[in-house]
Design a protein around this motif. Sequence first.
Motif, PDB file in Angstrom:
ATOM      1  N   SER A   1       8.095  10.562 -15.618  1.00 46.95           N
ATOM      2  CA  SER A   1       8.358  11.749 -15.797  1.00 46.95           C
ATOM      3  C   SER A   1       7.357  12.394 -14.653  1.00 46.95           C
ATOM      4  O   SER A   1       6.623  12.074 -14.111  1.00 46.95           O
ATOM      5  CB  SER A   1       7.597  11.922 -17.239  1.00 46.95           C
TER       6      SER A   1
ATOM      7  N   TYR B   1      10.764   4.233 -17.459  1.00 46.52           N
ATOM      8  CA  TYR B   1      10.914   5.751 -17.344  1.00 46.52           C
ATOM      9  C   TYR B   1       9.853   6.369 -16.447  1.00 46.52           C
ATOM     10  O   TYR B   1       8.847   5.744 -16.183  1.00 46.52           O
ATOM     11  CB  TYR B   1      10.517   6.292 -18.755  1.00 46.52           C
TER      12      TYR B   1
ATOM     13  N   ILE C   1      13.053  10.864 -16.572  1.00 42.26           N
ATOM     14  CA  ILE C   1      14.248   9.978 -16.136  1.00 42.26           C
ATOM     15  C   ILE C   1      14.196   8.614 -16.561  1.00 42.26           C
ATOM     16  O   ILE C   1      13.072   8.179 -16.671  1.00 42.26           O
ATOM     17  CB  ILE C   1      13.852  10.146 -14.390  1.00 42.26           C
ATOM     18  N   SER C   2      15.100   7.985 -16.984  1.00 40.63           N
ATOM     19  CA  SER C   2      15.090   6.593 -17.177  1.00 40.63           C
ATOM     20  C   SER C   2      15.623   5.993 -16.012  1.00 40.63           C
ATOM     21  O   SER C   2      16.516   6.392 -15.205  1.00 40.63           O
ATOM     22  CB  SER C   2      16.130   6.265 -18.341  1.00 40.63           C
TER      23      SER C   2
ATOM     24  N   PRO D   1      19.135  12.810 -15.985  1.00 38.50           N
ATOM     25  CA  PRO D   1      17.710  12.894 -16.645  1.00 38.50           C
ATOM     26  C   PRO D   1      17.948  12.794 -18.245  1.00 38.50           C
ATOM     27  O   PRO D   1      18.722  13.586 -18.834  1.00 38.50           O
ATOM     28  CB  PRO D   1      17.227  14.218 -16.159  1.00 38.50           C
ATOM     29  N   LEU D   2      16.901  12.238 -19.010  1.00 33.56           N
ATOM     30  CA  LEU D   2      17.062  12.523 -20.319  1.00 33.56           C
ATOM     31  C   LEU D   2      16.343  13.873 -20.920  1.00 33.56           C
ATOM     32  O   LEU D   2      16.752  14.367 -22.112  1.00 33.56           O
ATOM     33  CB  LEU D   2      16.036  11.368 -20.955  1.00 33.56           C
ATOM     34  N   TYR D   3      15.585  14.607 -20.188  1.00 31.09           N
ATOM     35  CA  TYR D   3      14.897  15.600 -20.250  1.00 31.09           C
ATOM     36  C   TYR D   3      14.890  16.657 -18.936  1.00 31.09           C
ATOM     37  O   TYR D   3      14.375  15.882 -18.081  1.00 31.09           O
ATOM     38  CB  TYR D   3      13.769  15.920 -21.035  1.00 31.09           C
ATOM     39  N   ASN D   4      15.438  17.645 -18.852  1.00 30.39           N
ATOM     40  CA  ASN D   4      15.257  18.584 -17.688  1.00 30.39           C
ATOM     41  C   ASN D   4      15.242  19.952 -18.025  1.00 30.39           C
ATOM     42  O   ASN D   4      16.232  20.504 -18.156  1.00 30.39           O
ATOM     43  CB  ASN D   4      16.300  18.063 -16.672  1.00 30.39           C
TER      44      ASN D   4
ATOM     45  N   THR E   1      11.254  12.026 -26.680  1.00 28.73           N
ATOM     46  CA  THR E   1      12.131  11.603 -25.422  1.00 28.73           C
ATOM     47  C   THR E   1      12.321  10.174 -25.516  1.00 28.73           C
ATOM     48  O   THR E   1      13.126   9.574 -25.410  1.00 28.73           O
ATOM     49  CB  THR E   1      12.165  12.426 -24.161  1.00 28.73           C
ATOM     50  N   ILE E   2      10.938   9.562 -25.648  1.00 31.89           N
ATOM     51  CA  ILE E   2      10.804   8.035 -25.286  1.00 31.89           C
ATOM     52  C   ILE E   2      10.018   7.780 -26.303  1.00 31.89           C
ATOM     53  O   ILE E   2       9.074   8.398 -26.732  1.00 31.89           O
ATOM     54  CB  ILE E   2      10.417   7.645 -24.138  1.00 31.89           C
TER      55      ILE E   2
ATOM     56  N   ASP F   1      19.496   5.018 -16.218  1.00 28.83           N
ATOM     57  CA  ASP F   1      20.558   5.998 -16.416  1.00 28.83           C
ATOM     58  C   ASP F   1      20.406   6.978 -15.169  1.00 28.83           C
ATOM     59  O   ASP F   1      19.416   7.109 -14.599  1.00 28.83           O
ATOM     60  CB  ASP F   1      20.576   6.868 -17.482  1.00 28.83           C
TER      61      ASP F   1
ATOM     62  N   LYS G   1      10.675  16.911 -16.072  1.00 27.09           N
ATOM     63  CA  LYS G   1      12.046  16.094 -16.057  1.00 27.09           C
ATOM     64  C   LYS G   1      11.638  14.507 -16.277  1.00 27.09           C
ATOM     65  O   LYS G   1      10.661  14.140 -15.902  1.00 27.09           O
ATOM     66  CB  LYS G   1      12.415  15.885 -14.442  1.00 27.09           C
TER      67      LYS G   1
END
Length: 92
Positions: free
Chosen positions: A67, A65, A79-80, A86-89, A35-36, A83, A77
């Motif tokens: 997590s 970021y 999170i950036s 969420p980038l991943y959830n 993800t990152i 943004d 989850k």
Amino acid sequence: MKKAVLAMVASLFLVACSNQDDLSTYDEYGVLEETIEIAQYEPKVETDNDGNRVILFYAGEGVAYKSVYVKDERHLKVISTDDEAPLYNGTL
């Protein structure tokens, strides 16, 4: 007595040198890596208890970021801070 002191000093040295932020041992590492770009950030484990783990990824002095991993549910989850979504959830 000298052996006990030497053993205690050696133990303290090993604890001080250990990397508490070695993320590769965590369940969520694979998703974080996808993800990152982990290598570009300085990770800091903010919370790690029986229920959850929170990791902050610093870029300079600011958090880029975050997590949040709920261990019992295996839910992650990512999170950036730039943004809203969420980038991943999802569940691992």
